[in-house]
Design a protein around this motif. Structure first.
Motif, short mmCIF file in Angstrom:
data_model
loop_
_atom_site.label_atom_id
_atom_site.label_comp_id
_atom_site.label_asym_id
_atom_site.label_seq_id
_atom_site.Cartn_x
_atom_site.Cartn_y
_atom_site.Cartn_z
N THR B 30 0.83 -1.21 0.00
CA THR B 30 0.00 0.00 0.00
C THR B 30 0.87 1.26 0.00
O THR B 30 0.41 2.33 -0.35
N GLU B 56 -1.66 11.46 -4.90
CA GLU B 56 -2.13 11.25 -6.27
C GLU B 56 -2.23 12.55 -7.05
O GLU B 56 -2.72 12.57 -8.16
N GLN B 69 -2.56 7.64 -11.31
CA GLN B 69 -3.90 7.16 -11.02
C GLN B 69 -3.82 5.78 -10.37
O GLN B 69 -3.52 4.79 -11.03
N LYS B 70 -4.09 5.73 -9.09
CA LYS B 70 -4.03 4.46 -8.36
C LYS B 70 -5.11 3.50 -8.85
O LYS B 70 -4.93 2.29 -8.85
N SER B 71 -6.25 4.03 -9.27
CA SER B 71 -7.37 3.17 -9.68
C SER B 71 -6.98 2.29 -10.88
O SER B 71 -7.48 1.18 -11.03
N THR B 72 -6.09 2.80 -11.71
CA THR B 72 -5.64 2.03 -12.88
C THR B 72 -4.19 1.62 -12.76
O THR B 72 -3.61 1.10 -13.72
N SER B 73 -3.58 1.86 -11.61
CA SER B 73 -2.16 1.54 -11.38
C SER B 73 -1.28 2.09 -12.50
O SER B 73 -0.43 1.40 -13.07
#
Lengths: 110, 115
Positions: B30, B56, B69-73
Motif C-alpha cells: 500500500t 495522487e 492514477q491508483k485506480s488504474t495503477s
C-alpha cells in the motif's frame, strides 16, 4: 556536483577472463547498486549493498560477485566472463529519494 | 508480483507534438514510490520525478507533466511541445515498501523527436 564514476566507458574482454568493473561515488551514500541494461529488458538488478562489506543478491546474480571494502567503492566481478554477459553495466548509489547513476560501462565479451 | 510495464517500445514524433509515455505498475504494497528516469544518448540515467503512493496529485514541471492514477495503477508521463533534446530512453520505476531500496524498472520507452 554529485558524481558516480565508472572506471571504463568501453571494455572488451575474452571468454573466461576475470573482469572487474569499478564504481566510485562521492556522495557518502550507504546504498549502492549494479544493474545491467539490455534492449527490451530494461535495467535488471545484479547485486546491491547497504553498507560496507554487506551485499545482497539482486534478480540476476549468477556469474557475478561484488566487493565493497570502502563506502565509496562498489566493484562488480565477473569471475569467468561469458558471451552472454555482453551488456551495458550501470552502477548507482542512492538516497532514500532517488538513484544517481554513472555513465555506464559497455562490456563486450568475445 | 512487483512489476512495471511500459508497453510502448519506441515512439516517434515531430517536434512540437505532445507525447504521452505510458507506465503501468503492479505491487501488493500500500506504500510505494514511483519514478521516471531519462537516459539521453550519453548513457547516464537522470532522475525526473518521484511520487509516493499517498500523493495522487498530478505534477507539472515546465513541459513535463505526470498523471498518477491508483485506480488504474498507472503513472503516465506527458511531454508537451516536444523538442529534439527530449529524444532519449525513458524508464518508469517502482520501489515497493517491502523491497528495501531495490528499484524495479520497466523496459523503457525510446522516444525519437524529429525536427
Amino acid at each position: 556536483d554529485v558524481k558516480v564514476t565508472q572506471s571504463s566507458r568501453y571494455l572488451v574482454k575474452r571468454t573466461g577472463e576475470k573482469v572487474f568493473l569499478e564504481c566510485v561515488q562521492d556522495m557518502d551514500h550507504e546504498n549502492m547498486f549494479w544493474y545491467r541494461q539490455d534492449p527490451g529488458l530494461g535495467l535488471r538488478l545484479i547485486y546491491f549493498s547497504y553498507d560496507v562489506k554487506m551485499k545482497e543478491k539482486g534478480d540476476i546474480p549468477e556469474g557475478y560477485s561484488v566487493s565493497r571494502e570502502k563506502k565509496e567503492r562498489f566493484s562488480l566481478i565477473l569471475e569467468s566472463a561469458s558471451t552472454n554477459q555482453t551488456s551495458m553495466y550501470l552502477c548507482a548509489s542512492s538516497t532514500h529519494e532517488k538513484l544517481f547513476f554513472g555513465s555506464g560501462t559497455q562490456l563486450s565479451v568475445l | 508480483a512487483q512489476k512495471v510495464t511500459q508497453a510502448q517500445t519506441e515512439i516517434s514524433v515531430v517536434e512540437k507534438e505532445d507525447v504521452t509515455l505510458d507506465c503501468v505498475y503492479e505491487t501488493r504494497d500500500t506504500t510505494y514510490y514511483l519514478f521516471w528516469y531519462k537516459q539521453p544518448p550519453s548513457g547516464e540515467l537522470v532522475f525526473l520525478i518521484r511520487r509516493n503512493s499517498f500523493d495522487e496529485q498530478n505534477e507539472i514541471s515546465g513541459r513535463y507533466s505526470w498523471n498518477f492514477q491508483k485506480s488504474t495503477s498507472s503513472f503516465n508521463f506527458t511531454i508537451t511541445a516536444s523538442q529534439v533534446v527530449d529524444s532519449a530512453v525513458y524508464f518508469c520505476a517502482l520501489i515497493p515498501n517491502t523491497g528495501g531500496f531495490k528499484t524495479i524498472f520497466g523496459a523503457g520507452t525510446r522516444l525519437f523527436v524529429k525536427a
